[in-house]
Write an enzyme that holds these catalytic residues in place. Structure first.
Site, PDB file in Angstrom:
ATOM      1  N   VAL A   1       0.833  -1.197   0.000  1.00 16.28           N
ATOM      2  CA  VAL A   1       0.000   0.000   0.000  1.00 16.28           C
ATOM      3  C   VAL A   1       0.874   1.255   0.000  1.00 16.28           C
ATOM      4  CG1 VAL A   1      -1.701   1.335   1.304  1.00 16.28           C
ATOM      5  CG2 VAL A   1      -1.958  -1.146   1.094  1.00 16.28           C
ATOM      6  N   CYS A   2       1.923   1.247   0.804  1.00 18.61           N
ATOM      7  CA  CYS A   2       2.803   2.409   0.890  1.00 18.61           C
ATOM      8  C   CYS A   2       3.562   2.649  -0.410  1.00 18.61           C
ATOM      9  CB  CYS A   2       3.769   2.242   2.056  1.00 18.61           C
ATOM     10  SG  CYS A   2       2.938   2.157   3.666  1.00 18.61           S
ATOM     11  N   THR A   3       3.866   1.597  -1.129  1.00 18.28           N
ATOM     12  CA  THR A   3       4.510   1.757  -2.440  1.00 18.28           C
ATOM     13  C   THR A   3       3.629   2.583  -3.363  1.00 18.28           C
ATOM     14  OG1 THR A   3       5.744  -0.310  -2.218  1.00 18.28           O
ATOM     15  CG2 THR A   3       5.376   0.509  -4.456  1.00 18.28           C
TER      16      THR A   3
ATOM     17  N   LEU B   1       3.556   6.378  -2.049  1.00 18.34           N
ATOM     18  CA  LEU B   1       4.751   7.162  -2.357  1.00 18.34           C
ATOM     19  C   LEU B   1       4.813   7.495  -3.844  1.00 18.34           C
ATOM     20  CD1 LEU B   1       7.337   5.356  -0.074  1.00 18.34           C
ATOM     21  CD2 LEU B   1       6.363   7.616   0.259  1.00 18.34           C
TER      22      LEU B   1
END
Length: 212
Positions: free
Chosen positions: A44-46, A49
């Site tokens: 999810v963080c990929t 960002l």
């Protein structure tokens, strides 16, 4: 102790993917968005960002600097950035703090034992040029952040800082705004809101958005 709205954002010096960051100095007279991630190479963080990188022009138009945080070291960040650039079809254009000593995480109360006693929760802070915290949001690991909402909040904060107005539910830039109830003097109303206003109720007065 958790950070409350209106608190001064804690200052720090920490290494990052773009070198040593002295936070308040790095912010300068800009607004800031500081957002944390549990670890590198998380799915999810990929996506988050990557999307933040694509918003570079939107942030720049609002005088906003973005900075991310993860508890992994710089070398890991550089490898993760390669993946982000490849999978999200962009280039990461903001620093990712390497908070492997948890210094910043502890300052911003990002270690929650009921989520994880070693990894950060997914929190986001909007910080104004006076280094005051203006918004905090903490998301569950399963839900990606809505960066259109982050931009909407920044638009509202910047507008309402300069005019005696508030923004109603679901407001978008360019729509009507609410005149704050404390303004009652007719002459002041006419001076501040030359486009006029409509009183739905004595306490609910809508006026065209002033120019930002």
């Amino acid at each position: 102790m958790s950070i409350q709205l209106g608190d001064t954002a804690p200052d720090f010096k920490q290494d990052s993917s773009e070198g040593l960051i002295s936070f308040h100095e790095w912010l300068g007279d800009s607004w800031g968005v500081l957002f944390s991630h549990p670890a590198d190479f998380t799915p999810v963080c990929t996506t988050e960002l990557g999307f933040t990188a694509k918003l570079k022009d939107e942030f720049a138009a609002r005088n906003v600097k973005a900075i991310a945080l993860s508890v992994d070291p710089v070398d890991s960040h550089h490898e993760w950035i390669k993946d982000i650039n490849e999978t999200q079809n962009t280039r990461v254009n903001f620093p990712i703090l390497a908070d492997d000593d948890r210094k910043v995480s502890n300052l911003y109360d990002l270690i929650h034992p009921n989520a994880s006693n070693t990894l950060t929760v997914r929190s986001l802070f909007i910080i104004d040029p006076n280094k005051k915290v203006r918004l905090t949001i903490t998301y569950p690991a399963s839900t990606g952040r809505n960066f259109h909402e982050i931009l909407r909040v920044i638009d509202s904060l910047q507008l309402t800082d300069n005019y005696k107005v508030a923004t109603p539910a679901n407001w978008q830039d360019g729509e009507e705004v609410v005149i704050v109830p404390s303004i009652q003097d007719k002459a002041e109303l006419e001076e501040r809101f030359p486009k006029g206003y409509r009183a739905v109720k004595p306490y609910l007065r809508l006026t065209p958005q002033p120019n930002r």
